[in-house]
Structure formats: C-alpha cells, structure tokens
Design a protein around this motif. Sequence first.
Motif, mmCIF file in Angstrom:
data_model
loop_
_atom_site.group_PDB
_atom_site.id
_atom_site.type_symbol
_atom_site.label_atom_id
_atom_site.label_comp_id
_atom_site.label_asym_id
_atom_site.label_seq_id
_atom_site.Cartn_x
_atom_site.Cartn_y
_atom_site.Cartn_z
ATOM 1 N N SER A 90 25.539 44.684 47.212
ATOM 2 C CA SER A 90 26.274 43.954 46.163
ATOM 3 C C SER A 90 27.204 44.891 45.408
ATOM 4 N N SER A 133 28.583 47.544 46.467
ATOM 5 C CA SER A 133 29.730 47.926 47.309
ATOM 6 C C SER A 133 30.875 46.936 47.125
ATOM 7 N N VAL A 134 30.527 45.646 47.014
ATOM 8 C CA VAL A 134 31.575 44.640 46.815
ATOM 9 C C VAL A 134 32.085 44.693 45.371
ATOM 10 N N LEU A 135 31.137 44.759 44.422
ATOM 11 C CA LEU A 135 31.541 44.759 43.005
ATOM 12 C C LEU A 135 32.449 45.938 42.678
ATOM 13 N N SER A 136 32.175 47.072 43.321
ATOM 14 C CA SER A 136 32.971 48.267 42.989
ATOM 15 C C SER A 136 34.417 48.154 43.468
ATOM 16 N N THR A 137 34.675 47.193 44.382
ATOM 17 C CA THR A 137 36.070 47.007 44.808
ATOM 18 C C THR A 137 36.875 46.295 43.711
#
Lengths: 159, 330
Positions: free
Chosen positions: B12, B14-18
């Motif tokens: 999760s 990994s996606v949020l950090s984008t």
Amino acid sequence: MITLGTALAFGGAAFSAALAGVGSAKGLAIAGQAGSGVVAEDPDKFGNVLVLQALPGTQGIYGLLIAFIILLKIGAVGGAGVKELTTFQGLALFFAAFPMGIGGLLSAIAQGKVAAAGIYLTAKRPEEFGKGITMTAMVETYAVLALLISFLMVYGINI
Amino acid sequence: MPQSSLEFAIGSISVLSTHLLTQAQLRRIMEAPTVKEAQAALLETGYAEGVSEALLQEGEIDKIIREQMQLSRKRIMELTPDRELISLFLLPVDTHNLKTLLKARLLGTDAGEFLREGGAFSLELLKDAVSTKYYDDLPEVYKNTMNKIEADLVRGTDPLQFSAQIDGAMFKEIAKVLQEKNQQGFIKDYFSLWADFLNTQSLVRARLMKWDVDKLRLVLVEAGAIDLKTFSENMETPAEQLAAKLNTGKNGSAIAQAVNEYVQTNDLSVIVNRMNTNLLEILRKEKSNCESLGPVVGYLMARDAEARALRVIFGAKQGGFEAQVPELLI
C-alpha cells in the motif's frame, strides 16, 4: 506386497510434492499480501500484480511432476500394479526427490520475496514491470536446475 | 480491508508514496504569483484527496495540511503490522501538545491553533487530561510524569522544567516500548542516536550556561547508547577532550564528530545539523528494506517533510517574503 524399498519410493514422491508445494504456497502468500496492498490502493494494477504473484507457484508444479514420475516408475499409476523395490532402489528414488523437494521449498520462498519486491517496484514505476518479472524469473533458474537433476536421477535408476 | 501484514503495508505504501509531492511540484507551487494560484496548483496535484468538501471550500491551506496529516497518520496506523513501534514516531506530536496544553492552562489562554493533529493519543484525551488534571488514561510513564508536574506546580516549581520532564517522559516511553518489543533494528538505532544527540546538546548548553550537574541530570533523556553518567561526569572536561570522552558505544563516533565540529566552530547548530543528517541517514537506508518497517516510517516522515515544506511555502506567500523551496530530504 509393499517392500521397504517401495515405501521409501513413496516417501520420495511425497517429499518432493509436499516440500515444493509448501514452498510455493509460502511464496505465493508473500507475493499475494504485497499484491493485495498494492491493489487496495490502485485496483488497476491487478493484472501486473497477478503475473508477478503467480511466478512462485511453479515450484509446486515441478514437485508434483517429480512425484508423478516416481509413482509412474514404481507402477503406482497406470494400473500395472506397484512394483516390489529393493531397499537400495527405494533409497535411490527417495534421494532423487531431494533436489526438487528442498530446492523447490527454498527457491519458492525466495522467489516470493523477489516477486513482492517486484510488485512494490511496479506499484511505484509501472513502466518497470518487465524488470520486476525478469528479476523474479532469475530465481526460477535454480528451481529448474533442481527439477532437472531430480528428473535425471529418477530416470537413471534401473528398476 | 486493511490487513496487519508487513507485505500488505509496504504494498500500500508503495502506491501511496507515488502521490507524494515532488520537488518540481513544490517549485511550481512556489512560483505561482498569488496565494490563490498557489493553492490551485497544490490542489491540482491531488494533494487534497480525501479532504472534506467543506474544508476545500473554506480554502484554508493550514487546515487542509492538518487534515491531510491526520488522514495519512490514520491510514498508516491502519496499515502497520506494529502500531506500537510506529506510534513511537508520533510521540513527538503528543509531547508538543501536552506542553502546549499545559502552558496554555498556566497562562489562561487557548492552545487551539498551536495544537497538532496526528499524535499517538487522541487530542481530545490530552485536552481532557490537562484540563481535569486526570492522567490515568495515559500510559504509565506519561501518567507518572504529569502527576509529578502537577504536584510540582502546587509547590510552585519553575515551569520551565516541565518541558524537559515531558521530553524525558517521551524517551522513557520509547525506551520501555523498545525493551518490551526487544527491538534491535533501525528503530532502536534511530531513537538511541536521537537521545544521545539531545543529551550531547544538553551537556554543551549546560557547560555554556554553567549549570550544576543536578540541573543537567534533569534534562538528560533515556533510550540512548551512551550512559547518562558519561554526560554528567563531563561537565568540567576541557572542550578539546570532550569528543573523546563521549566516544563510547555505537553512536560514539557520530557524537564525537559533531562535538569536534562544535569545538572548532563554537556553533551549537552544527550538532543539530549533524543529528538531523545522521537520523535521516538511518531512515534513508531502511526506506527500501522490504523486510522491515522502514518503508512505513519513511513514508510517515516523507509526509511530515511535505507538510513542513508546504507550510514554509504558503507562510512565505502569505507573508509576502521570499523563501527557498524546501528540500524534501526523505
């Protein structure tokens, strides 16, 4: 009659299928949890995640293949009747299952971790999906080598 | 539905950090000619995702940042497989709030806008505790410290000591949790380095202000790798020997380097800068370790850095002065 040798051969088949299967289950679980985390935030990535998650599943299939070949060799499949093996023949088949059992177990877990890392990579940079697959597939090499050596050993035993 | 597994959490994150703001986006916001256009540029990045419509209509940037921080911290706490360890990184917010509430009560003012959202404890709980002087709902360490402070207040002790006592409680709580969890990884390294650097700063200040050892002992915090005695025993040590005396334990070399730089420059800020650099380094190294909470903590800190940068940018815009685009260090 089931001799000690035949029992050992059955043990080898069970060993190969069970250990490689456990490894694959564990590897799939690691990659699956990572994938669920990604999909929870971005459902569009499901396709890419699924491919990476599926990769550690192959070891379980290889383990099953070796188990099946052993069972075929001792006549447990095909209706010809189970052969009476000597203890040494049984031991040889038992040890022939080792590379696939242990190699499958460990390589599947390791591959699950690399697949998870590939999933994180894909989540951050979808354009690097191919690299994630390549790196995960590299671990597969050693599962294939284990499969090959187990296969050669099983076929090399004269019954 | 969130799950308590490290892999799920990192997936999760990994996606949020984008969705974190980039340096280029910050620059664009900074370059907007008016506050309104800067706000529009910020909202275009999707920063206000999840923020209530009413708040967006209001257009108060500080409230939007607060709401975002609260949402992210809530999300992180839902995701993390170890809430207690992640909570340690939120304790500075609670420590700030406790100090602010206590000071406001003593001065008879409203703490309102100085309070920060997103600590490990609910803000309402802290407000109630300080106003009613009933601290039993806080963890043991905080409860004891706050009760002691209230007792000291009745005796009329110097209110300036409270700040050090609340800081001390935070590090006591951190040391307790780390010990209970038998934590040996980067989280322990982070807090032990932080505590050692704070103690070094306290020692240097105490020497400059010619405090007695007892006063220094009051401000020393636990959780560090350097024995507290080492600090109290070196009040009179010549400055050029101080670095060597503090060079003990795993953080010794970093501390010694900072002290040597301080001795050469006579500028206390070099110790603070060295501390920030070393702490960031620990987080940077762990940020990509998929087998630790590093990515989760890294994201939390990155969100903090992002909020700080936005406050600097909008503060400068509203105040009408020039400011550099803050670097997102994590």
